[in-house]
Design a protein around this motif. Structure first.
Motif, mmCIF file in Angstrom:
data_model
loop_
_atom_site.group_PDB
_atom_site.id
_atom_site.type_symbol
_atom_site.label_atom_id
_atom_site.label_comp_id
_atom_site.label_asym_id
_atom_site.label_seq_id
_atom_site.Cartn_x
_atom_site.Cartn_y
_atom_site.Cartn_z
ATOM 1 N N GLU A 196 2.372 -9.455 0.979
ATOM 2 C CA GLU A 196 1.917 -8.103 1.261
ATOM 3 C C GLU A 196 3.043 -7.072 1.193
ATOM 4 O O GLU A 196 2.847 -5.917 1.555
ATOM 5 C CB GLU A 196 1.266 -8.060 2.649
ATOM 6 C CG GLU A 196 0.040 -8.966 2.768
ATOM 7 C CD GLU A 196 -0.566 -8.931 4.158
ATOM 8 O OE1 GLU A 196 0.050 -8.297 5.048
ATOM 9 O OE2 GLU A 196 -1.641 -9.512 4.345
ATOM 10 N N GLU B 236 0.817 -1.220 0.000
ATOM 11 C CA GLU B 236 0.000 0.000 0.000
ATOM 12 C C GLU B 236 0.849 1.269 0.000
ATOM 13 O O GLU B 236 0.325 2.370 -0.141
ATOM 14 C CB GLU B 236 -0.943 0.023 1.194
ATOM 15 C CG GLU B 236 -0.243 0.073 2.545
ATOM 16 C CD GLU B 236 -1.214 -0.005 3.711
ATOM 17 O OE1 GLU B 236 -1.809 1.028 4.035
ATOM 18 O OE2 GLU B 236 -1.369 -1.118 4.261
ATOM 19 N N LYS C 177 4.833 5.629 9.117
ATOM 20 C CA LYS C 177 3.397 5.672 9.321
ATOM 21 C C LYS C 177 2.697 5.752 7.969
ATOM 22 O O LYS C 177 2.927 6.675 7.188
ATOM 23 C CB LYS C 177 2.999 6.869 10.187
ATOM 24 C CG LYS C 177 1.552 6.814 10.651
ATOM 25 C CD LYS C 177 1.268 7.852 11.720
ATOM 26 C CE LYS C 177 -0.160 7.727 12.244
ATOM 27 N NZ LYS C 177 -0.447 8.704 13.310
ATOM 28 N N LEU C 178 1.838 4.771 7.695
ATOM 29 C CA LEU C 178 1.135 4.690 6.419
ATOM 30 C C LEU C 178 -0.100 5.588 6.425
ATOM 31 O O LEU C 178 -0.549 6.049 7.468
ATOM 32 C CB LEU C 178 0.726 3.245 6.144
ATOM 33 C CG LEU C 178 1.860 2.222 6.111
ATOM 34 C CD1 LEU C 178 1.303 0.819 6.039
ATOM 35 C CD2 LEU C 178 2.794 2.482 4.935
ATOM 36 N N GLY C 179 -0.647 5.801 5.236
ATOM 37 C CA GLY C 179 -1.846 6.609 5.104
ATOM 38 C C GLY C 179 -3.025 6.032 5.854
ATOM 39 O O GLY C 179 -3.926 6.757 6.280
ATOM 40 N N SER C 180 -3.029 4.700 6.038
ATOM 41 C CA SER C 180 -4.118 4.039 6.751
ATOM 42 C C SER C 180 -4.042 4.247 8.259
ATOM 43 O O SER C 180 -4.951 3.863 8.991
ATOM 44 C CB SER C 180 -4.095 2.539 6.450
ATOM 45 O OG SER C 180 -2.886 1.954 6.916
ATOM 46 N N GLY C 181 -2.927 4.834 8.714
ATOM 47 C CA GLY C 181 -2.746 5.026 10.144
ATOM 48 C C GLY C 181 -1.868 3.971 10.794
ATOM 49 O O GLY C 181 -1.391 4.148 11.910
ATOM 50 N N LYS C 182 -1.647 2.856 10.094
ATOM 51 C CA LYS C 182 -0.792 1.801 10.637
ATOM 52 C C LYS C 182 0.669 2.213 10.562
ATOM 53 O O LYS C 182 1.072 2.992 9.706
ATOM 54 C CB LYS C 182 -1.009 0.494 9.859
ATOM 55 C CG LYS C 182 -2.387 -0.101 9.982
ATOM 56 C CD LYS C 182 -2.446 -1.494 9.359
ATOM 57 C CE LYS C 182 -2.087 -1.455 7.882
ATOM 58 N NZ LYS C 182 -2.205 -2.801 7.262
ATOM 59 N N THR C 183 1.462 1.654 11.449
ATOM 60 C CA THR C 183 2.910 1.869 11.420
ATOM 61 C C THR C 183 3.579 0.599 10.935
ATOM 62 O O THR C 183 3.230 -0.507 11.367
ATOM 63 C CB THR C 183 3.444 2.238 12.816
ATOM 64 O OG1 THR C 183 2.804 3.428 13.260
ATOM 65 C CG2 THR C 183 4.942 2.468 12.774
ATOM 66 N N THR C 184 4.521 0.748 10.024
ATOM 67 C CA THR C 184 5.216 -0.411 9.480
ATOM 68 C C THR C 184 6.710 -0.234 9.654
ATOM 69 O O THR C 184 7.198 0.862 9.945
ATOM 70 C CB THR C 184 4.873 -0.610 7.996
ATOM 71 O OG1 THR C 184 5.393 -1.868 7.552
ATOM 72 C CG2 THR C 184 5.470 0.504 7.140
#
Length: 490
Positions: free
Chosen positions: A351, A324, A391-398
């Motif tokens: 993914e 993503e 921090k991704l646009g979805s709010g998750k941190t990867t």
């Protein structure tokens, strides 16, 4: 079929049950957890259930479904027989069989050569009369070229096989049978025009390979597992040129075929910047094996002698990138002073994907790497890399990784900061994607102790993040992570 299941070991039976869970397969009594309801569903881990119960569950599947189980049992038997043969007759092994053993004993063999051979589209070669097959001295070398398809997968477009006399046994273009997103012409040397009118399919290539690899033939290649995944063929007697040469202080070092040929053979396969030649690469892999058989090369190769192409030194490898996250956004990792190019994804696994960032020079690549704010470590090949939270646009941190393309002889020095070092400026990425400079200063006293605590904290944060990421899947499947050496999901 039922008799085959009855004779299988408990480890194999447990792996087959896990396979049904992963694939969502159901027998006459439903899935594994449905089947357990009448026995008490508290223990869904198949390794903690009795062998008899595992057999009863697997026998609820139709004969068609049990064909997969049969493949798993047969492959396990072949693999165990081969390991036992190596153990019992190591004192009588031929020079070629020794290279097969060295490949199997390599630290990465278990992971790299574990293929989903039970999946649709895969074929397995069989040894037949085992002891006769293990006496075979026939060797073939293979190389493949792959393109990136629009669905995110890779497809083979050319396969070449040569014998130990370097004579061509197979030289075939292959129709990928689906839309291609990137022909990678600068690497493969293949474009759309080359495949016009090509009717040969992957299935046709697999039939040819099964014939060539019968009766215990040894298959040779460089990073051979990549080629076997490309053609979807599981073959047991293999020699991987990455596994048979020793590298000083770095047992997992993985030089390119071109670099290894320069050191071992004294000449490269191609000049820097030239595309691959599938046939030449297959012949080069065979030449490396023949040189090993003739000259031994038992002394470890000094990795600093393995040169990297200059254009590769001007790159940084980025991996574990969530699908993503658009590749172009990765430019935010680097200061605006650098004019960088993001290559198309080189590998895509589930993914996440892998790509390279290209700088104008190796000096720029080194500078940009030093400025990245992240936990500095080494990968399994001894190359420096940094782990970066994003921090991704979805709010998750990867957590993604930025890695150098080659080993750094001064890596150990760079991993320890000097007590009297000046404050270090490092670049960080804000939650909103904007860039800022972070100044790190260190007190004069107890520098080493403080730095060790900081490193421990960073490692702990990374471990917690990975556990949080894996926890939902573990809870969902409620299975143990232990994998058998003869089979693993890929």
């Amino acid at each position: 079929m039922g008799k085959a299941i009855d004779r299988a070991s408990k480890e194999v039976l447990a792996e087959m049950v896990r396979h049904t869970q992963k694939q969502g397969l159901k027998g006459a009594a439903g899935g594994w957890k449905d089947f357990l309801k009448k026995f008490g569903s508290g223990l869904s881990d198949p390794t903690r259930r009795s062998r008899e119960l595992l057999v009863d569950f697997l026998q609820t599947f139709t004969k068609e479904q049990q064909k997969v189980f049969n493949k798993m049992i047969r492959r396990n038997n072949d693999h165990n027989a081969m390991k036992q043969f190596i153990k019992d007759f190591v004192h009588l092994e031929s020079p070629k069989q020794r290279l097969v053993r060295l490949t199997m004993e390599h630290p990465k063999y278990t992971k790299q050569f574990c293929f989903p051979f039970y999946d649709e589209g895969w074929v397995t070669t069989h040894l037949g009369e085992f002891f006769e097959a293990m006496k075979s001295e026939t060797m073939l070398a293979i190389d493949c070229e792959m393109v990136l398809c629009e669905d995110g997968t890779e497809a083979v477009v050319k396969v070449c096989v040569v014998d130990q006399d370097l004579q061509v046994k197979l030289d075939q273009l292959v129709n990928p049978m689906k839309a291609v997103a990137d022909y990678r012409t600068n690497i493969t040397g293949i474009d759309l025009k080359d495949l016009e009118g090509v009717t040969c399919s992957l299935s046709d290539v697999q039939k040819s390979l099964k014939e060539l690899l019968s009766h215990g033939t040894i298959l040779v290649g460089h990073s051979l597992y990549h080629d076997l995944r490309a053609v979807k063929v599981d073959h047991l007697r293999v020699i991987d040129t990455l596994c048979i040469f020793k590298f000083a202080d770095l047992p997992n070092f993985s030089p390119s075929l071109n670099a290894l040929c320069k050191v071992v053979l004294g000449f490269p396969v191609r000049n820097d910047g030239e595309p691959h030649n599938c046939l030449n690469d297959a012949q080069a892999a065979m030449k490396l094996v023949l040189a090993k058989l003739k000259h031994g090369y038992e002394d470890p190769i000094v990795t600093t002698d393995v040169e990297m192409p200059r254009n590769d030194l001007a790159k940084l490898l980025l991996h574990n990138i969530p699908n993503e996250l658009p590749a172009q956004e990765l430019q935010l990792l680097f200061s605006g002073e650098y004019d960088v190019t993001i290559e198309s994804a080189t590998k895509q696994r589930g993914e996440s994907y892998t790509t390279c960032v290209v700088f104008k020079s190796p000096v720029e690549a080194d500078e940009a790497f030093d400025k990245i704010n992240g936990n500095l470590t080494k990968d399994s090949g001894g190359r420096l890399q940094k782990s970066v939270f994003w921090k991704l646009g979805s709010g998750k941190t990867t957590l993604l990784y930025v890695r150098k393309m080659t080993n750094d002889p001064d890596a150990s020095k760079k991993m320890l900061r000097d007590e009297n070092a000046e404050p270090l400026q490092q670049q960080a990425v804000d939650d909103n994607g904007s860039k800022r400079l972070k100044v790190c200063s260190y007190p004069c006293d107890h520098v080493k102790e403080i730095e060790k605590l900081r490193e421990d904290l960073r490692h702990r944060e990374e471990e917690i993040f990975n556990l949080q990421k894996a926890l939902p899947q573990v809870i969902k499947e409620n299975i143990c992570d232990r994998e058998l050496p003869w089979d693993c999901s890929s």
